[in-house]
Enzyme design. Structure first.
Site, PDB file in Angstrom:
ATOM      1  N   THR A 125       0.848  -1.186   0.000  1.00  0.00           N
ATOM      2  CA  THR A 125       0.000   0.000   0.000  1.00  0.00           C
ATOM      3  C   THR A 125       0.885   1.238   0.000  1.00  0.00           C
ATOM      4  OG1 THR A 125      -0.122   0.051   2.417  1.00  0.00           O
ATOM      5  CG2 THR A 125      -1.853  -1.165   1.255  1.00  0.00           C
ATOM      6  N   GLY A 126       0.408   2.287  -0.625  1.00  0.00           N
ATOM      7  CA  GLY A 126       1.174   3.523  -0.682  1.00  0.00           C
ATOM      8  C   GLY A 126       0.264   4.724  -0.673  1.00  0.00           C
ATOM      9  N   LYS A 171      -1.221  -2.638 -10.167  1.00  0.00           N
ATOM     10  CA  LYS A 171      -1.010  -1.365  -9.482  1.00  0.00           C
ATOM     11  C   LYS A 171      -2.229  -0.496  -9.720  1.00  0.00           C
ATOM     12  CE  LYS A 171       2.238   2.477  -8.992  1.00  0.00           C
ATOM     13  NZ  LYS A 171       3.561   3.012  -9.412  1.00  0.00           N
ATOM     14  N   ASN A 225      12.685   2.245  -5.094  1.00  0.00           N
ATOM     15  CA  ASN A 225      11.954   1.771  -6.273  1.00  0.00           C
ATOM     16  C   ASN A 225      12.852   0.959  -7.202  1.00  0.00           C
ATOM     17  OD1 ASN A 225      13.355   3.910  -7.502  1.00  0.00           O
ATOM     18  ND2 ASN A 225      11.595   5.284  -7.274  1.00  0.00           N
ATOM     19  N   ASP A 255       7.968   1.779 -10.448  1.00  0.00           N
ATOM     20  CA  ASP A 255       7.439   3.135 -10.262  1.00  0.00           C
ATOM     21  C   ASP A 255       7.942   4.049 -11.373  1.00  0.00           C
ATOM     22  OD1 ASP A 255       6.100   2.313  -8.004  1.00  0.00           O
ATOM     23  OD2 ASP A 255       7.656   2.976  -6.620  1.00  0.00           O
ATOM     24  N   GLU A 281      -0.176   6.857  -3.050  1.00  0.00           N
ATOM     25  CA  GLU A 281      -0.783   7.116  -4.349  1.00  0.00           C
ATOM     26  C   GLU A 281      -1.432   5.889  -4.964  1.00  0.00           C
ATOM     27  OE1 GLU A 281       2.473   8.553  -6.554  1.00  0.00           O
ATOM     28  OE2 GLU A 281       2.669  10.413  -5.415  1.00  0.00           O
ATOM     29  N   ALA A 282      -0.938   4.702  -4.617  1.00  0.00           N
ATOM     30  CA  ALA A 282      -1.434   3.484  -5.266  1.00  0.00           C
ATOM     31  C   ALA A 282      -1.253   2.282  -4.348  1.00  0.00           C
ATOM     32  CB  ALA A 282      -0.689   3.246  -6.579  1.00  0.00           C
ATOM     33  N   ASP A 339      12.874   9.606 -10.702  1.00  0.00           N
ATOM     34  CA  ASP A 339      12.597   9.450  -9.272  1.00  0.00           C
ATOM     35  C   ASP A 339      13.314   8.212  -8.738  1.00  0.00           C
ATOM     36  OD1 ASP A 339      11.454  10.202  -6.835  1.00  0.00           O
ATOM     37  OD2 ASP A 339       9.683   8.957  -7.140  1.00  0.00           O
TER      38      ASP A 339
END
Length: 243
Positions: free
Chosen positions: A23-24, A53, A181, A193, A26-27, A176
């Site tokens: 879980t994050g 995702k 990631n 990502d 944004e997604a 990023d």
């Protein structure tokens, strides 16, 4: 590993949800089993685990992707572009869909370039379906979680350098990149990502983001006592861009 053709061509394939992997803000990433039963009773079928995702809805998401990544990208519909700029409820939903499709397109392009990324399967709405990187139902660890010998660290670093070179040769940067990631699976580094992948020519912030990628990676390896010079790496990548 290459993507099995039947994943996107076999109409008999059945998807089974196996739970949340991560879980994050944004997604969320869910584990999916896509399987095709045997053609005849008693014959073995085919199955593969995939990562779904899903960019989260406006009522749950803390979606905050910076517009520095989208400079130089076009939005076809002016209404959508205005909504995204105003960050209205509709605009935030448009942005999530755009990020999902941007991630899918990045996965496709980087796979074609031979970069080490999960292979893409499909995209729909705010969901991107891709290769699951892990053993059984356990996701591969992030680089930040890995404890490695000096020799293993050098090999991991060289793989990351080759990944960034592959992108730079095509005028791209991850944008990023960090130890959080990059997954490590059976000694192989896999970048994830990817919706913010930037074009170094069309994005005015592109080279700054590329330099930040170099700093993030080298800072981590330096803390692991592997000699690494971010500015030297950045110079090497610039040379790849202009070869």
């Amino acid at each position: 590993m290459p993507r099995p053709d039947w994943l996107v061509t076999d109409a008999a394939a059945i998807d089974t949800e196996l739970g949340v992997v991560k879980t994050g803000k944004e997604a969320d990433v869910n584990l999916i089993e896509r399987a095709v039963p045997g053609a005849e009773p008693g014959t073995p079928g085919q199955s593969v685990l995939l990562a779904a995702k899903r960019y989260r809805g406006s009522e749950h998401s803390q979606f905050h992707r910076s517009n520095i990544y989208t400079e130089g990208r076009g939005t076809r519909r002016s209404r959508d572009a205005r909504a995204v700029a105003k960050s209205s409820t509709f605009g935030r939903e448009v942005a999530r869909v755009q990020w999902a499709y941007a991630e899918f397109e990045a996965l496709k392009r980087l796979t074609e370039l031979g970069a080490s990324v999960p292979y893409p399967v499909q995209v729909g709405g705010t969901e991107v379906l891709m290769e699951f990187i892990g053993d059984g139902r356990v996701a591969a660890p992030r680089l930040a979680q890995v404890r490695a010998t000096p020799g293993e660290l050098r090999e991991l670093f060289q793989q990351i350098v080759e990944f960034t070179r592959t992108l730079a040769r095509s005028g791209l940067a991850h944008g990023d990149l960090s130890p959080y990631n990059l997954l490590v699976h059976d000694g192989r580094v896999v970048a994830i990502d990817l919706p913010q992948v930037v074009d170094l020519v069309s994005n005015p912030q592109g080279f700054d983001l590329l330099h930040r990628d170099c700093v993030n990676v080298c800072d981590w390896f330096s803390r692991q006592r592997l000699e690494c010079d971010a500015d030297e790496l950045f110079s090497e990548l610039i040379a790849e861009v202009y070869r």
